[in-house]
Design an enzyme around this catalytic site. Structure first.
Site, PDB file in Angstrom:
ATOM      1  N   ASN A 227       0.850  -1.194   0.000  1.00 27.24           N
ATOM      2  CA  ASN A 227       0.000   0.000   0.000  1.00 27.24           C
ATOM      3  C   ASN A 227       0.886   1.246   0.000  1.00 27.24           C
ATOM      4  OD1 ASN A 227      -2.272  -1.623   0.285  1.00 27.24           O
ATOM      5  ND2 ASN A 227      -2.327  -1.407   2.505  1.00 27.24           N
ATOM      6  N   LYS A 304       0.259  -4.191  -5.923  1.00 30.12           N
ATOM      7  CA  LYS A 304      -1.137  -4.308  -5.467  1.00 30.12           C
ATOM      8  C   LYS A 304      -1.887  -3.178  -6.158  1.00 30.12           C
ATOM      9  CE  LYS A 304      -4.010  -3.888  -1.291  1.00 30.12           C
ATOM     10  NZ  LYS A 304      -4.000  -3.827   0.186  1.00 30.12           N
ATOM     11  N   GLU A 308      -8.514  -2.412  -2.347  1.00 26.97           N
ATOM     12  CA  GLU A 308      -8.516  -1.738  -1.044  1.00 26.97           C
ATOM     13  C   GLU A 308      -7.991  -0.304  -1.134  1.00 26.97           C
ATOM     14  OE1 GLU A 308      -6.346  -4.489   1.529  1.00 26.97           O
ATOM     15  OE2 GLU A 308      -8.191  -5.621   1.857  1.00 26.97           O
ATOM     16  N   ARG A 341      -0.160  -9.093  -7.725  1.00 27.62           N
ATOM     17  CA  ARG A 341      -1.035  -9.772  -6.746  1.00 27.62           C
ATOM     18  C   ARG A 341      -2.465  -9.929  -7.277  1.00 27.62           C
ATOM     19  NH1 ARG A 341      -1.586  -7.188  -1.590  1.00 27.62           N
ATOM     20  NH2 ARG A 341      -1.256  -9.065  -0.375  1.00 27.62           N
ATOM     21  N   ARG A 358     -17.182 -11.731  -2.652  1.00 26.75           N
ATOM     22  CA  ARG A 358     -15.753 -11.357  -2.749  1.00 26.75           C
ATOM     23  C   ARG A 358     -14.900 -12.563  -3.138  1.00 26.75           C
ATOM     24  NH1 ARG A 358     -12.334  -8.768   2.283  1.00 26.75           N
ATOM     25  NH2 ARG A 358     -10.295  -9.633   1.738  1.00 26.75           N
ATOM     26  N   ASP A 387      -8.824 -13.975   2.549  1.00 23.66           N
ATOM     27  CA  ASP A 387      -7.707 -13.195   3.098  1.00 23.66           C
ATOM     28  C   ASP A 387      -7.075 -13.875   4.305  1.00 23.66           C
ATOM     29  OD1 ASP A 387      -5.946 -11.168   3.573  1.00 23.66           O
ATOM     30  OD2 ASP A 387      -7.415  -9.745   4.346  1.00 23.66           O
ATOM     31  N   GLU A 409       0.796 -16.909  -1.994  1.00 23.62           N
ATOM     32  CA  GLU A 409       1.129 -15.941  -0.943  1.00 23.62           C
ATOM     33  C   GLU A 409       0.612 -16.485   0.384  1.00 23.62           C
ATOM     34  OE1 GLU A 409       0.273 -11.781  -1.824  1.00 23.62           O
ATOM     35  OE2 GLU A 409      -0.212 -11.437   0.279  1.00 23.62           O
ATOM     36  N   GLU A 415      -1.747 -12.229  11.304  1.00 24.89           N
ATOM     37  CA  GLU A 415      -2.761 -11.173  11.291  1.00 24.89           C
ATOM     38  C   GLU A 415      -4.118 -11.630  11.837  1.00 24.89           C
ATOM     39  OE1 GLU A 415      -3.321  -9.439   7.430  1.00 24.89           O
ATOM     40  OE2 GLU A 415      -5.125  -8.370   8.049  1.00 24.89           O
TER      41      GLU A 415
HETATM   42  C1  GCV Z   1      -1.272  -4.550   3.017  1.00 25.32           C
HETATM   43  C2  GCV Z   1      -5.392  -7.493   4.375  1.00 25.32           C
HETATM   44  C3  GCV Z   1      -4.673  -6.670   5.408  1.00 25.32           C
HETATM   45  C4  GCV Z   1      -4.142  -5.390   4.825  1.00 25.32           C
HETATM   46  C5  GCV Z   1      -3.223  -5.751   3.669  1.00 25.32           C
HETATM   47  C6  GCV Z   1      -4.047  -6.542   2.658  1.00 25.32           C
HETATM   48  C7  GCV Z   1      -3.211  -7.014   1.486  1.00 25.32           C
HETATM   49  O1  GCV Z   1      -6.566  -6.869   3.965  1.00 25.32           O
HETATM   50  O2  GCV Z   1      -5.539  -6.415   6.464  1.00 25.32           O
HETATM   51  O3  GCV Z   1      -3.432  -4.704   5.824  1.00 25.32           O
HETATM   52  O4  GCV Z   1      -2.679  -4.606   3.097  1.00 25.32           O
HETATM   53  O5  GCV Z   1      -4.569  -7.694   3.273  1.00 25.32           O
HETATM   54  O6  GCV Z   1      -2.851  -8.178   1.486  1.00 25.32           O
HETATM   55  O7  GCV Z   1      -2.950  -6.235   0.600  1.00 25.32           O
END
Ligand code: GCV
Length: 845
Positions: A227, A304, A308, A341, A358, A387, A409, A415
């Site tokens: 991000n 990416k 998001e 990605r 999704r 996710d 991945e 997390e």
């Molecule tokens: C880096 C999830 C995480 C995000 C992450 C995203 C991704 O949604 O909570 O923090 O962003 O995955 O893999 O891009």
């Protein structure tokens, strides 16, 4: 942990606690960020290695030099031997060609695969000779680490003659570090690479990390978050990145970076970032050339996009292939690759649309593009369609790309799996995914073989582990390091078993004592199912706060929003209907054999049932239990299993490093308490919603529990906790800021039978503040502690709900008789109201 808390928890006097706390502090400092405290300790070897301690490189490359240095350090530490006279033989490190030249006439393998090595023990002119030969110097480095692993794990060297090579070319870790030093989804301190918007001056930790990575065969490290990656292409930052590449190079770990697809506009000042625009193409070519001038061995870039909130080619009606290829073309002359990605989805889905899903997104978007990606593009696919969930099926996209390179991945940082505060060994989860057969083209196509490039005959492929290490001992928790280790080992050889990797790791990190190895490995192997048992069920996906911490329970957080992590529960049932016949059609994305299995309720594996189907609470599972009864039972089972992890660890007292013992003991005690909170949140939520009683009478009934809201309160006032399920009965008490009192008290009268009891206090330990608590009986204080752990959230909820159990001054329980009073006193901090949920009184024996 405060000194008083230490004393209370361990039943030791204050001075001992003080000394121990000092030892902890000193120990933490001494051990912080030393890769030698991970699996490279070289302390657990059996001490009878026959590897000659006279070690030399046959060539002059930097990696051979690293290999020799490592061997000298490791062999000497494990055998206690010093470099000796050449009569005892020697160990040599080199490339296969160098070995041939140095030992003419010696029979050597004709060829080694890329990055492969040959380890051989032989006799040369009457003297022992151990050869570490690589296909190139990088292979030699991997060989050196492998030799050391063999010594540390007590392998038999008498007939050493081994050839190995990595199963796949791309074996990277991804870090989600931001330029300001914050690590996204990192739970272990600030970035080892960045601080204050630039690369850190001291990169010794980057070098140390590269050494750790190299030791398990990892060959790439992407250092910045996917991000907001644009600032990393600014000229000043590229200079800094070149320093990171220099720091990792001696260990053969190549730098990779995340790039923002809108950089031509954000950094280059162009009017557009349309990947098909000639100026944009030219900008990328020039930028990539600029990078390679400073980092000639950059491994590649990760993207990416359209996900998001990150910009992407969709803004111009272009496809991911268009975006990937413009980068790929710029990178190709330098040998770089693009990891694009597949985590691309719309996070503004319509909850009321029963067809919205999704889980479909990656396949819907990428499958039609198969064959359109440049040869140096690899599509990077999360193992599941959502996710990094504790339980979700394998992404169907792996079977949907036959003319495209693919990488899986995985997530090393936990997390959604307890964020390193909970012990969760991930190798069994990863193995389940890697060994999964997707049956593409009606033949066997295991995920691991797809990413190795074997199934569809692809030249590139690999494994990416999102690691997110930080300055607080890499992954923070010592046992979480087994996950980093396992990731590397599986990327090197996905056919290794999770048990084998656990045993290797334990022997190198903790002890070679067979009882210790057996106990730790049993704990590791049990930890993932245990976590699943107390946090979710039957493939619901996460029940945590998906828009916030991703840590404590928050069942509603997944529902009624655009993020699509829905479980669609109501009074009648739960689960997403993803069938083709009546649901979102997701199950039809799998190859026919699997699609058929998932389409039908009867054949869907039960641990994924609610991922694929919406089921009534009263539906009977194969065991004969209803879904709701399963929910109750599995959560009670999960908490018992969590407590059992602590019991197993307790058997290691005196057998392992005392500091490690105490550190993990405290973690497991916390985990067992947090598991109870998870259990209660889920059980009470679905009990209320379904209205169906627990046949064993546990839901809604807590023997020995005395709610804070029912206590005689002074200074405390009753509060609603949000979400309600995170507090027993939905309510707690918090010190009233308008009260003039410095402390608040909750007092209960004990009405049970006389005896000895452990008293658990469930309280909320808010982030960034330190409240204090005391527990007493009949007006006498028994124990006090500080709420000073580091949990998410500034408001009382399941993120920070914590259990403190008092076992009495002699550890045999607190004596209670009818009529006794029990009192908790809370001293609030400015931003922590010393909130309290309940106390629970359990017989000590
Ligand atoms: C880096 C999830 C995480 C995000 C992450 C995203 C991704 O949604 O909570 O923090 O962003 O995955 O893999 O891009």
């Amino acid at each position: 942990m405060s000194k008083k808390q230490l004393a209370a928890r361990w039943g030791i006097d204050f001075m001992t606690a003080f000394l121990l706390a000092a030892a902890f502090a000193a120990g933490t400092m001494a051990h912080a960020q030393t890769e030698d405290q991970a699996w490279l300790r070289y302390a657990g070897g059996p001490g009878r290695s026959t590897v000659p301690v006279s070690i030399r490189a046959l060539g002059s490359s930097e990696m051979e030099h690293s290999a020799v240095q490592e061997l000298q350090r490791g062999i000497a530490a494990m055998t206690g031997a010093q470099p000796a006279n050449s009569g005892q033989g020697e160990t040599v490190v080199g490339t296969l060609d160098e070995v041939r030249a140095a030992f003419p006439g010696l029979q050597v393998p004709a060829h080694l695969a890329a990055h492969g090595f040959w380890l051989k023990r032989t006799v040369w002119h009457g003297r022992p000779l151990v050869i570490v030969a690589g296909s190139n110097e990088h292979g030699a480095l991997f060989g050196a680490f492998d030799l050391l692993r063999r010594v540390a794990t007590g392998a038999d060297f008498s007939h050493l003659d081994a050839i190995e090579s990595p199963a796949m070319p791309i074996r990277w870790v991804d870090e989600w570090d931001n330029a300001d030093g914050v690590v996204t989804r990192g739970y272990d301190g600030r970035s080892i690479f960045f601080e204050g918007g630039k690369v850190r001056d001291d990169l010794s930790e980057a070098t140390a990390y590269a050494r750790l990575l190299a030791s398990v065969g990892i060959n790439g490290c992407n250092v910045n978050n996917v991000n907001d990656a644009a600032p990393f292409l600014e000229p000043g930052m590229i200079k800094g990145l070149a320093r990171i590449a220099d720091a990792m190079r001696p260990w053969g770990v190549r730098l990779a970076i995340s790039v923002d697809i809108a950089s031509p506009q954000k950094v280059g000042g162009l009017k557009t970032f349309d990947p098909l625009d000639p100026d944009v193409k030219a900008w990328w070519t020039a930028k990539v050339n600029e990078i390679y001038q400073q980092i000639p061995d950059l491994a590649g870039v990760t993207v990416k996009a359209d996900s998001e909130g990150q910009p992407g080619p969709a803004s111009y009606g272009r496809s991911p292939a268009d975006a990937a290829n413009v980068l790929a073309n710029a990178l190709a002359p330098h040998g770089g690759v693009v990891l694009y990605r597949a985590f691309v989805y719309n996070n503004h889905l319509d909850y009321s649309d029963m067809k919205a899903d999704r889980a479909r997104a990656a396949y819907d978007i990428f499958h039609p593009l198969d064959g359109q990606f440049a040869p140096n593009v690899i599509v990077q696919i999360k193992y599941g369609p959502i996710d990094f969930q504790a339980e979700e099926p394998v992404s169907p996209l792996f079977a949907g790309l036959h003319k495209t390179n693919e990488a899986v991945e995985l997530q090393i940082t936990q997390e959604y799996l307890g964020q390193q505060r909970h012990l969760v060994y991930l190798a069994p989860l990863w193995k389940e995914k890697l060994d999964f057969d997707l049956h593409a083209e009606s033949r066997s196509t295991l995920v691991k073989e797809i990413i190795e490039g074997k199934s569809f005959n692809r030249p590139l492929g690999g494994m990416i582990g999102v690691s997110c290490v930080g300055r607080d001992n890499w992954l923070g928790a010592p046992l979480a390091m087994a996950n980093l280790y396992a990731f590397g080992r599986l990327a090197w050889n996905p056919n290794l078993s999770a048990e084998q990797i656990a045993a290797e790791w334990t022997k190198q990190t903790i002890s070679t004592d067979p009882q210790v190895v057996a106990t730790v490995d049993k704990m590791l192997m049990q930890s993932w199912p245990t976590y699943v048992h107390y946090t979710g069920f039957l493939g619901t996906q996460t029940l945590t706060d998906i828009t916030g911490s991703h840590y404590g329970p928050n069942i509603e957080a997944s529902e009624r929003n655009g993020w699509g992590q829905w479980h669609r529960d109501d009074a009648k049932g739960i689960g997403m209907d993803r069938s083709v016949a009546t649901g979102t059609g997701y199950s039809g994305q799998y190859p026919p054999a699997l699609a058929k299995i998932y389409e039908s309720i009867a054949t869907t594996p039960e641990d994924e049932l609610l991922f694929f189907h919406h089921m009534p609470w009263t539906y009977k599972l194969h065991s004969g239990k209803t879904v709701i009864q399963y929910v109750y039972d599995i959560h009670y089972q999960g908490t018992e299993e969590a407590a059992q992890l602590g019991n197993e660890w307790a058997t290691l007292k005196g057998k392992i490093d005392p500091q490690l013992f105490e550190d993990e003991r405290a973690r497991l005690e916390y985990q067992a308490g947090h598991a109870i909170m998870w259990r209660d949140a889920i059980v009470q939520y679905f009990f209320k919603e379904s209205g169906i009683p627990d046949t064993l009478g546990r839901a809604g009934h807590y023997p020995g529990r005395l709610e804070a809201e029912d206590a005689h309160l002074s200074g405390y006032k009753v509060i609603d906790v949000a979400p309600w399920e995170d507090a027993s009965g939905g309510k707690a008490v918090a010190c009233d800021p308008s009260s003039a009192q410095k402390t608040c008290t909750a007092e209960w009268t004990y009405n049970g039978h006389a005896g000895r009891f452990n008293v658990a206090v469930q309280y909320f330990d808010l982030q960034g503040a330190v409240a204090h608590f005391t527990l007493g009986t009949n007006g006498t204080e028994i124990v006090s502690w500080a709420a000073n752990d580091k949990f998410p959230s500034h408001a009382p909820n399941g993120d920070n709900s914590t259990r403190f159990t008092a076992h009495g001054p002699d550890g045999r329980g607190i004596e209670l008789k009818p009529g006794d009073t029990l009192r908790v006193e809370g001293a609030p901090d400015a931003s922590d109201p010393a909130a309290l949920d309940y106390i629970e009184i359990d017989p000590a024996e």
